[in-house]
Design an enzyme around this catalytic site. Structure first.
Site, PDB file in Angstrom:
ATOM      1  N   CYS A 119      34.322  45.046  25.330  1.00 37.37           N
ATOM      2  CA  CYS A 119      34.751  45.389  23.978  1.00 37.37           C
ATOM      3  C   CYS A 119      36.114  44.760  23.715  1.00 37.37           C
ATOM      4  O   CYS A 119      36.282  43.569  23.927  1.00 37.37           O
ATOM      5  CB  CYS A 119      34.714  46.901  23.735  1.00 37.37           C
ATOM      6  SG  CYS A 119      35.631  47.907  24.922  1.00 37.37           S
ATOM      7  N   ARG A 120      37.095  45.554  23.301  1.00 39.83           N
ATOM      8  CA  ARG A 120      38.370  45.029  22.810  1.00 39.83           C
ATOM      9  C   ARG A 120      39.469  44.911  23.862  1.00 39.83           C
ATOM     10  O   ARG A 120      40.550  44.442  23.540  1.00 39.83           O
ATOM     11  CB  ARG A 120      38.883  45.922  21.690  1.00 39.83           C
ATOM     12  CG  ARG A 120      37.968  45.965  20.512  1.00 39.83           C
ATOM     13  CD  ARG A 120      38.462  46.970  19.497  1.00 39.83           C
ATOM     14  NE  ARG A 120      37.564  47.037  18.374  1.00 39.83           N
ATOM     15  CZ  ARG A 120      37.108  48.164  17.860  1.00 39.83           C
ATOM     16  NH1 ARG A 120      37.476  49.322  18.385  1.00 39.83           N
ATOM     17  NH2 ARG A 120      36.305  48.140  16.833  1.00 39.83           N
TER      18      ARG A 120
END
Length: 169
Positions: A119-120
């Site tokens: 993800c981030r």
């Protein structure tokens, strides 16, 4: 304030405003600040250990290892960020399955290879939550050690645009 400081850029679509970091130097600055906070504040390290790392039964996958495994084709890479973030840039070959859609789309994922979710970044909870869903459904799954921003900043290959995956592929 961030826009006035030229740290972010904005784009308006109707009533929505989308923000993104102004450039890679801002990203480097953010990572340096994040790393400084982690090194100087024991509480940050404890939160990471308690929430993210404690949920990982297996060691996260490094960027280099994932790159090598992608070359061999022995891994499914799962991007669990929102579709807009995936379209703006993702790891080549990654499948976009936003976390809220994961449970209903599990049948689209092959079961014969390990799934690596990302993800981030290291403080993003999307990938660890995806691991819980995947493992509960019987998948072998781990997460990328950090996330897409670090991947991009390391100069590793990036694809841009949407990618549709037919069921069963």
């Amino acid at each position: 304030m961030l826009r006035q400081a030229r740290l972010v850029e904005t784009r308006r679509e109707g009533v929505k405003v989308y923000y993104r970091l102004a450039d890679e130097e801002v990203c480097r600055f953010f990572f340096a600040l994040r790393d400084l906070a982690r090194a100087r504040l024991a509480e940050v390290e404890q939160v990471v250990r308690d929430y993210l790392e404690a949920r990982d039964e297996l060691e996260p996958v490094s960027r280099q290892t994932l790159l090598e495994r992608l070359g061999r084709g022995d891994v499914t890479v799962l991007d669990v960020r929102p579709p807009e973030e995936f379209a703006a840039g993702h790891i080549p070959g990654a499948r976009s399955v936003p976390l809220p859609e994961l449970e209903r789309r599990l049948d689209e994922l092959p079961r014969d290879v390990e799934v690596v979710a990302y993800c981030r970044g290291p403080y993003c909870v999307l990938a660890p939550e995806a691991l819980g869903i995947l493992r509960a459904a019987g998948f072998r799954a781990r997460r990328l050690e950090d996330g897409f921003p670090e991947w991009r900043l390391a100069g590793l290959p990036v694809e841009v645009g949407e990618r549709r995956w037919p069921s069963g592929s």
